[in-house]
Enzyme design. Structure first.
Site, PDB file in Angstrom:
ATOM      1  N   HIS A 281      54.251  40.345  31.326  1.00  9.80           N
ATOM      2  CA  HIS A 281      54.257  39.031  30.817  1.00  9.80           C
ATOM      3  C   HIS A 281      54.723  38.066  31.934  1.00  9.80           C
ATOM      4  CE1 HIS A 281      54.821  39.531  26.359  1.00  9.80           C
ATOM      5  NE2 HIS A 281      55.301  40.800  26.707  1.00  9.80           N
TER       6      HIS A 281
ATOM      7  N   HIS B  23      46.850  42.860  25.853  1.00  6.75           N
ATOM      8  CA  HIS B  23      47.114  42.683  24.258  1.00  6.75           C
ATOM      9  C   HIS B  23      47.332  41.435  23.816  1.00  6.75           C
ATOM     10  CE1 HIS B  23      49.525  43.805  20.808  1.00  6.75           C
ATOM     11  NE2 HIS B  23      48.975  44.876  20.520  1.00  6.75           N
TER      12      HIS B  23
ATOM     13  N   VAL C  33      49.574  39.966  22.230  1.00  6.96           N
ATOM     14  CA  VAL C  33      50.750  39.190  22.203  1.00  6.96           C
ATOM     15  C   VAL C  33      51.267  38.999  23.528  1.00  6.96           C
ATOM     16  CG1 VAL C  33      51.578  40.116  20.077  1.00  6.96           C
ATOM     17  CG2 VAL C  33      52.176  41.366  22.554  1.00  6.96           C
ATOM     18  N   LYS C  34      50.299  39.219  24.695  1.00  2.00           N
ATOM     19  CA  LYS C  34      50.629  38.977  25.941  1.00  2.00           C
ATOM     20  C   LYS C  34      49.987  37.501  26.418  1.00  2.00           C
ATOM     21  CE  LYS C  34      52.375  43.146  26.616  1.00  2.00           C
ATOM     22  NZ  LYS C  34      53.819  43.407  26.654  1.00  2.00           N
ATOM     23  N   HIS C  35      50.287  37.230  27.645  1.00  2.00           N
ATOM     24  CA  HIS C  35      49.867  35.935  28.127  1.00  2.00           C
ATOM     25  C   HIS C  35      48.278  35.843  28.409  1.00  2.00           C
ATOM     26  CE1 HIS C  35      54.019  35.605  29.223  1.00  2.00           C
ATOM     27  NE2 HIS C  35      53.822  34.258  29.013  1.00  2.00           N
TER      28      HIS C  35
END
Length: 100
Positions: free
Chosen positions: A23, A53, A55-57
């Site tokens: 993150h 993934h 949901v990551k940056h």
């Protein structure tokens, strides 16, 4: 996270530092010499990890990336990435059909 302080502790106890930078792309801290140390650059951590993934940056659907400045760790990680299968340890047997 000030990895410089963790590096001192890790050296005292013969430990690795595995930096979770999933993150934190672009994140940094300023070390005792006044230099910016970016996440995953390998100056203080032995290994940096990033996730791809959704949901990551850095979203690529799935997967990830490992960074290191240690050649021995790099070679081991390269083998783990392919479950030990490399062109160096493959032999060709074309038999009735060929699949690479």
């Amino acid at each position: 996270v000030n990895l410089e302080q963790f590096r001192t502790l890790a050296n005292e106890h013969d430990l690795w530092i595995i930096e979770d930078a999933c993150h934190a792309p672009g994140g940094y801290f300023t070390d005792s010499k006044g230099q910016k140390q970016h996440c995953g650059n390998g100056v203080y951590a032995d290994i940096g990890i990033f996730s791809f993934h959704p949901v990551k940056h850095i979203a690529c659907g799935e997967g990830g990336m490992v960074t290191t400045n240690d050649e021995a760790l790099y070679n081991k990680l390269s083998k783990l990435r392919t479950h030990g299968i490399t062109k160096d340890n493959m032999s060709e047997n074309h038999g009735g059909w060929y699949y690479e």
